[in-house]
Design a protein around this motif. Sequence first.
Motif, short mmCIF file in Angstrom:
data_model
loop_
_atom_site.label_atom_id
_atom_site.label_comp_id
_atom_site.label_asym_id
_atom_site.label_seq_id
_atom_site.Cartn_x
_atom_site.Cartn_y
_atom_site.Cartn_z
N SER A 209 -19.59 -35.89 -29.56
CA SER A 209 -20.01 -35.90 -30.96
C SER A 209 -18.98 -36.71 -31.73
N PRO A 210 -19.35 -37.29 -32.87
CA PRO A 210 -18.38 -38.05 -33.67
C PRO A 210 -17.18 -37.21 -34.08
N ALA A 211 -17.41 -35.95 -34.42
CA ALA A 211 -16.29 -35.09 -34.83
C ALA A 211 -15.33 -34.84 -33.67
N MET A 212 -15.88 -34.63 -32.47
CA MET A 212 -15.02 -34.40 -31.31
C MET A 212 -14.25 -35.66 -30.95
N ASP A 213 -14.88 -36.82 -31.00
CA ASP A 213 -14.19 -38.08 -30.69
C ASP A 213 -13.07 -38.33 -31.70
N LYS A 214 -13.32 -38.07 -32.96
CA LYS A 214 -12.30 -38.27 -33.98
C LYS A 214 -11.13 -37.30 -33.78
N LEU A 215 -11.44 -36.06 -33.39
CA LEU A 215 -10.38 -35.08 -33.15
C LEU A 215 -9.49 -35.52 -32.00
N LYS A 216 -10.06 -36.01 -30.91
CA LYS A 216 -9.26 -36.49 -29.79
C LYS A 216 -8.38 -37.66 -30.20
N ARG A 217 -8.91 -38.56 -31.00
CA ARG A 217 -8.13 -39.71 -31.45
C ARG A 217 -6.96 -39.27 -32.34
N GLN A 218 -7.21 -38.35 -33.25
CA GLN A 218 -6.15 -37.87 -34.12
C GLN A 218 -5.08 -37.11 -33.35
N LEU A 219 -5.47 -36.32 -32.35
CA LEU A 219 -4.49 -35.60 -31.54
C LEU A 219 -3.61 -36.57 -30.76
N ALA A 220 -4.20 -37.65 -30.22
CA ALA A 220 -3.41 -38.65 -29.50
C ALA A 220 -2.42 -39.34 -30.44
N GLU A 221 -2.84 -39.65 -31.66
CA GLU A 221 -1.93 -40.27 -32.63
C GLU A 221 -0.81 -39.30 -33.03
N ALA A 222 -1.14 -38.02 -33.16
CA ALA A 222 -0.11 -37.04 -33.50
C ALA A 222 0.92 -36.91 -32.39
N GLU A 223 0.49 -36.92 -31.13
CA GLU A 223 1.42 -36.84 -30.01
C GLU A 223 2.31 -38.07 -29.95
N ALA A 224 1.74 -39.24 -30.18
CA ALA A 224 2.53 -40.48 -30.17
C ALA A 224 3.58 -40.46 -31.28
N ALA A 225 3.19 -39.98 -32.46
CA ALA A 225 4.14 -39.92 -33.56
C ALA A 225 5.26 -38.92 -33.27
N LEU A 226 4.92 -37.80 -32.61
CA LEU A 226 5.94 -36.81 -32.27
C LEU A 226 6.92 -37.37 -31.25
N GLU A 227 6.44 -38.08 -30.25
CA GLU A 227 7.32 -38.68 -29.26
C GLU A 227 8.22 -39.73 -29.89
#
Length: 271
Positions: A209-227
């Motif tokens: 779903s668009p909401a699920m795809d957007k959530l996965k993308r945001q989580l990946a960006e949050a992990e990259a920013a944390l690292e």
Amino acid sequence: MEVESEKPGSDGKVWNFCRMPFWQTSHNPSSSSTTTTSSSTSYMHNVHQQSQSVHSIDRSIPQSSATVSSVAKSLLPTRRRLRLDPPNKLYFPYEPGKQVRSAITIKNTCKSHVAFKFQTTAPKSCYMRPPGGILSPGESIIATVFKFVEPPENNEKPTDQKSKVKFKIMSLKVQGEMDYVPELFEEQRDQVAVEQILRVVFLDPDRNSPAMDKLKRQLAEAEAALEARKKPPEETGPRVAGEGLVIDEWKERRERYLAKQQVEGVVVDSV
């Protein structure tokens, strides 16, 4: 035309109707003058009372207008300091018995620094990373929200699963750059604004779903920013000067040190 003399009752009714009191009243000048005087006095008294009431209304107009303006200001919507994405919901994958994650982008849309803070109705099963911070004008951050999903009751489906947990994001204008401390919101409680109340929405992780795809993308960006925040700052490499001439400061210092040692050794030998 015959006259109906057999109905005396009707004639009596006609005469009774004609015998009104004003036919029998006599003209009395003294009583009329007294009545006129009393009516004029009462008229002047009524006029005086009306003028007093008008003056009292005029004096009450500024107070009433001030009250109306204060009420109108309280009813006006608060100007947003932060832009949220998603704007009013937190999407979580529905995995009963597990700790799941959600992400939300927070951007400062003011011309001044803004502090933000998370609050939740379920602090034992939810927490945020970071729970708060200070954003400079135009700066944005992706916050991660963790939540433990309770097992369903009565074998409810993910689409039927509802959560009463809510999250609240608050904002506060601050003077320039400073370290974030939660006590800021207690010290300046009158200046704190509620940006949004976020409702929890569960998504089926096995369904695209668009909401699920957007959530996965945001989580990946949050992990990259944390690292990126965890890594130490990189040391500056060799400096380039002139037309491609590479100057290594450490190498230059070492060569000067060795040259100095050789000179001192030659002097000692000669002595």
